[in-house]
Design an enzyme around this catalytic site. Structure first.
Site, PDB file in Angstrom:
ATOM      1  N   LEU A 199     -17.234 -10.172  -1.924  1.00 39.20           N
ATOM      2  CA  LEU A 199     -16.951 -10.216  -0.439  1.00 39.20           C
ATOM      3  C   LEU A 199     -17.857  -9.084   0.184  1.00 39.20           C
ATOM      4  CD1 LEU A 199     -13.022 -10.066  -0.035  1.00 39.20           C
ATOM      5  CD2 LEU A 199     -14.403 -12.234  -0.335  1.00 39.20           C
ATOM      6  N   GLU A 248     -14.413  -9.769  -6.769  1.00 43.29           N
ATOM      7  CA  GLU A 248     -14.812 -10.223  -5.570  1.00 43.29           C
ATOM      8  C   GLU A 248     -15.963  -9.991  -5.225  1.00 43.29           C
ATOM      9  OE1 GLU A 248     -15.763  -8.013  -3.143  1.00 43.29           O
ATOM     10  OE2 GLU A 248     -15.331  -6.186  -4.245  1.00 43.29           O
ATOM     11  N   ASN A 266     -24.358  -7.216  -7.987  1.00 40.64           N
ATOM     12  CA  ASN A 266     -24.690  -6.234  -7.116  1.00 40.64           C
ATOM     13  C   ASN A 266     -26.149  -5.377  -7.624  1.00 40.64           C
ATOM     14  OD1 ASN A 266     -22.610  -6.965  -5.431  1.00 40.64           O
ATOM     15  ND2 ASN A 266     -21.577  -5.078  -5.895  1.00 40.64           N
ATOM     16  N   LYS A 296     -24.100  -1.436   7.929  1.00 37.54           N
ATOM     17  CA  LYS A 296     -24.811  -2.542   8.238  1.00 37.54           C
ATOM     18  C   LYS A 296     -23.936  -3.225   9.648  1.00 37.54           C
ATOM     19  CE  LYS A 296     -22.246  -6.255   5.770  1.00 37.54           C
ATOM     20  NZ  LYS A 296     -22.308  -7.114   4.697  1.00 37.54           N
ATOM     21  N   ASP A 346       0.881  -1.126   0.069  1.00 35.42           N
ATOM     22  CA  ASP A 346       0.275   0.003   0.012  1.00 35.42           C
ATOM     23  C   ASP A 346       0.988   1.376   0.001  1.00 35.42           C
ATOM     24  OD1 ASP A 346      -3.209   0.345   0.980  1.00 35.42           O
ATOM     25  OD2 ASP A 346      -1.969   2.046   0.954  1.00 35.42           O
ATOM     26  N   LYS A 363      -0.262   3.146   7.136  1.00 33.02           N
ATOM     27  CA  LYS A 363      -1.162   1.931   7.142  1.00 33.02           C
ATOM     28  C   LYS A 363      -0.387   0.766   7.194  1.00 33.02           C
ATOM     29  CE  LYS A 363      -4.952   1.286   4.600  1.00 33.02           C
ATOM     30  NZ  LYS A 363      -5.618   0.780   3.404  1.00 33.02           N
ATOM     31  N   CYS A 385     -20.395  -0.389  -1.792  1.00 32.32           N
ATOM     32  CA  CYS A 385     -20.662  -1.321  -3.173  1.00 32.32           C
ATOM     33  C   CYS A 385     -21.820  -1.005  -3.758  1.00 32.32           C
ATOM     34  CB  CYS A 385     -20.344  -2.575  -3.035  1.00 32.32           C
ATOM     35  SG  CYS A 385     -18.706  -3.185  -2.397  1.00 32.32           S
ATOM     36  N   THR A 403     -13.292  -3.260  -8.654  1.00 28.11           N
ATOM     37  CA  THR A 403     -14.741  -3.532  -9.559  1.00 28.11           C
ATOM     38  C   THR A 403     -14.388  -2.255 -10.523  1.00 28.11           C
ATOM     39  OG1 THR A 403     -15.844  -4.113  -7.462  1.00 28.11           O
ATOM     40  CG2 THR A 403     -17.115  -3.189  -9.217  1.00 28.11           C
TER      41      THR A 403
HETATM   42  C1  UDX Z   1     -22.193  -6.124  -1.206  1.00 29.58           C
HETATM   43  C2  UDX Z   1     -22.327  -7.611  -1.648  1.00 29.58           C
HETATM   44  O1  UDX Z   1     -23.032  -8.457  -1.101  1.00 29.58           O
HETATM   45  C3  UDX Z   1     -20.864  -8.180  -2.158  1.00 29.58           C
HETATM   46  O2  UDX Z   1     -21.095  -9.447  -2.852  1.00 29.58           O
HETATM   47  C4  UDX Z   1     -20.020  -7.388  -2.683  1.00 29.58           C
HETATM   48  O3  UDX Z   1     -18.641  -7.768  -3.201  1.00 29.58           O
HETATM   49  C5  UDX Z   1     -19.909  -6.025  -2.159  1.00 29.58           C
HETATM   50  O4  UDX Z   1     -21.111  -5.235  -1.784  1.00 29.58           O
HETATM   51  P1  UDX Z   1     -21.658  -5.294   1.325  1.00 29.58           P
HETATM   52  O5  UDX Z   1     -21.797  -4.274   0.673  1.00 29.58           O
HETATM   53  O6  UDX Z   1     -20.595  -5.511   2.200  1.00 29.58           O
HETATM   54  O7  UDX Z   1     -21.618  -6.348   0.134  1.00 29.58           O
HETATM   55  O8  UDX Z   1     -22.951  -5.897   2.094  1.00 29.58           O
HETATM   56  P2  UDX Z   1     -24.413  -6.561   1.784  1.00 29.58           P
HETATM   57  O9  UDX Z   1     -24.447  -7.554   2.810  1.00 29.58           O
HETATM   58  O10 UDX Z   1     -24.549  -6.920   0.509  1.00 29.58           O
HETATM   59  O11 UDX Z   1     -25.471  -5.364   2.237  1.00 29.58           O
HETATM   60  C6  UDX Z   1     -25.392  -4.227   1.443  1.00 29.58           C
HETATM   61  C7  UDX Z   1     -26.590  -3.092   1.987  1.00 29.58           C
HETATM   62  O12 UDX Z   1     -27.976  -3.958   1.616  1.00 29.58           O
HETATM   63  C8  UDX Z   1     -26.395  -2.986   3.478  1.00 29.58           C
HETATM   64  O13 UDX Z   1     -26.907  -1.883   3.804  1.00 29.58           O
HETATM   65  C9  UDX Z   1     -27.664  -3.880   3.939  1.00 29.58           C
HETATM   66  O14 UDX Z   1     -28.062  -3.131   5.180  1.00 29.58           O
HETATM   67  C10 UDX Z   1     -28.627  -3.967   2.744  1.00 29.58           C
HETATM   68  N1  UDX Z   1     -29.791  -4.975   2.979  1.00 29.58           N
HETATM   69  C11 UDX Z   1     -29.131  -6.127   2.577  1.00 29.58           C
HETATM   70  C12 UDX Z   1     -30.995  -4.785   2.890  1.00 29.58           C
HETATM   71  O15 UDX Z   1     -31.414  -3.526   3.232  1.00 29.58           O
HETATM   72  N2  UDX Z   1     -32.038  -5.771   2.917  1.00 29.58           N
HETATM   73  C13 UDX Z   1     -31.435  -7.056   2.837  1.00 29.58           C
HETATM   74  O16 UDX Z   1     -32.316  -7.839   2.655  1.00 29.58           O
HETATM   75  C14 UDX Z   1     -29.789  -7.316   2.585  1.00 29.58           C
END
Ligand code: UDX
Length: 426
Positions: free
Chosen positions: A153, A151, A208, A320, A30, A35, A260, A121
């Site tokens: 993740l 990814e 996504n 989240k 990095d 960091k 994301c 991405t």
């Molecule tokens: C997401 C994708 O899931 C992952 O595959 C990608 O690589 C990166 O983006 P992430 O952003 O970490 O991951 O969180 P995710 O668990 O997908 O939730 C995204 C948002 O959707 C959160 O704000 C969550 O609260 C919201 N959410 C999720 C809902 O409002 N309802 C749901 O049923 C699920």
């Protein structure tokens, strides 16, 4: 295998650490010296369950190194994995400057064959551009292979997602490089999906966008359910039994945030418009998500015609649970709305504390609701479902609890004289 991971953010750090866990020798680079120093001292700059222990273990076993020395790492490693950020520009397109800078830098050091894996991405066409850019910089095509390997993740469960993915998407230009990718991920029990460079880029965006669409769809259905006094949880349960629909990502609430979904939807909309395609669904998904917060503000205003000097507490600040990431957090949007109303805003989050005030951030969950008029739950941290509601009721001045994530059982509140308010939770 020796792997050089460029970019030690959420994705790079998790990917590099798990690759070391698989037995590879990994050099995480990095340009942020602070960091790298932190990581070398044994501290992890992000909160990600399970990551600290894994970093420590692999560092100790001399499988994981952190450095700012790109030239040395690139020379040593036949595999270069790029995981730099692609934050949104004002027009919605992702900012590819970090990626461009990395390509420019590594092009100077490549003298033996490298498999260059792009994890960041990026919009369709970017990996092809990288391939072309390296060639234009004078590199012979037999000196490198470009692989698009997006990814999937999720923050908060990134380590487990990397250990047990449901698929490995690999976009290639030459089939010869497939063997390298199979060896790199030989410890993972998941199907490979081989495609072109553009194909892999599109799989990531479509994935996504589809998940975000499910959420906005449920939020729109919740609006209709609310008007007809129907419980959205019943509807979600009814839908989830159909395997064509599936049970995940059907939770309605304040909407999606994070680094994301909002960014990738904007980027895909931008990419479509570049080709004169109006992506009607993607635009609607974003609109529903932006306006969803108004429903909760309206519910609050139905209880208090004026919020001036009302004490409002927000539980949950990260976008989240199980992460300290507040990017595009709905809790923060909610707080921004509340700020304009003259409310006295307080907050509690199990790991996030904001530097600026308001809100006043509390270290103790119960202290945060002392004499409060209304409590809004913005993030479904496990801790919130386990609180002593009797104590909450005694400490609060008012009795309003707004569940922005539909995860508290209303009867738990009702039996403690608290008024449960949700959208489509009669
Ligand atoms: C997401 C994708 O899931 C992952 O595959 C990608 O690589 C990166 O983006 P992430 O952003 O970490 O991951 O969180 P995710 O668990 O997908 O939730 C995204 C948002 O959707 C959160 O704000 C969550 O609260 C919201 N959410 C999720 C809902 O409002 N309802 C749901 O049923 C699920």
């Amino acid at each position: 295998m020796r792997v050089c991971v460029i970019g030690a953010g959420y994705v790079g750090l998790t990917t590099g650490t798990v690759l070391a866990e698989f037995g590879h020798e990994v050099y995480c680079i990095d340009r942020d010296e602070a960091k790298i120093n932190l990581l070398n001292r044994g501290a992890i700059p992000i909160y990600e369950p399970g990551l600290t222990e894994m970093v420590m273990r692999n560092k100790k076993q001399k499988k994981l190194y952190f450095t700012t020395n790109t030239i040395e790492a690139v020379n040593k490693c036949p595999i270069i994995l790029i995981a730099v950020g692609t934050p949104p520009c004002t027009d919605g397109s992702p900012n590819l400057t970090y990626l461009e800078n990395v390509i420019d830098e590594i092009s100077k050091y490549i003298s033996s064959h490298k498999t260059i894996i792009i994890k960041s991405t990026v919009p369709p066409g970017t990996n092809e551009w990288v391939d072309e850019a390296l060639h234009k910089k004078g590199l012979k095509r037999n000196l490198y292979d470009i692989v698009s390997n997006p990814e999937f993740l999720r923050e908060g469960s990134a380590v487990s997602d990397m250990l047990h993915p449901d698929k490995i998407v690999v976009g290639v230009k030459r089939p010869e490089v497939i063997k390298t990718m199979q060896l790199l991920y030989q410890n993972i029990n998941a199907p490979f999906i081989f495609t072109t460079l553009n194909g892999a880029e599109m799989i990531k965006y479509a994935s996504n966008a589809f998940l975000a669409t499910k959420i906005s769809f449920m939020n729109e259905i919740a609006r209709i359910c609310d008007a007809y006094n129907v419980d959205i949880k019943d509807v979600a349960l009814g839908l989830s039994t159909d395997p064509r629909i599936g049970s995940l990502f059907l939770n309605s609430g304040l909407g999606f945030g994070g680094s994301c979904f909002p960014k990738d939807l904007q980027a895909l909309e931008h990419a479509a418009k570049q080709k004169n395609i109006i992506p009607e669904i993607l635009i609607a998904v974003q609109n529903v998500n932006t306006t969803q917060i108004n429903l909760y503000i309206d519910k609050l205003l139905q209880e208090f015609p004026s919020l001036k000097n009302k004490k409002i507490t927000v539980w949950g600040l990260s976008f989240k649970p199980n992460t300290d990431d507040t990017r595009y957090s709905k809790a923060l949007s909610l707080i921004e709305h509340l700020k304009t109303s003259g409310a006295d805003i307080h907050a509690y989050d199990p790991i996030v504390t904001l530097n600026s005030s308001p809100p006043i951030c509390h270290k103790d969950i119960y202290e945060s609701i002392e004499n409060t008029d209304a409590l809004i739950i913005a993030t479904e941290w496990d801790q919130f479902s386990k609180v002593d509601w009797k104590k909450v009721s005694e400490l609060m001045r008012g009795n309003i609890v707004i569940d922005g994530r539909n995860f508290i059982e209303p009867y738990l509140l009702k039996r403690n004289n608290l008024k449960y308010i949700g959208v489509a939770r009669p």
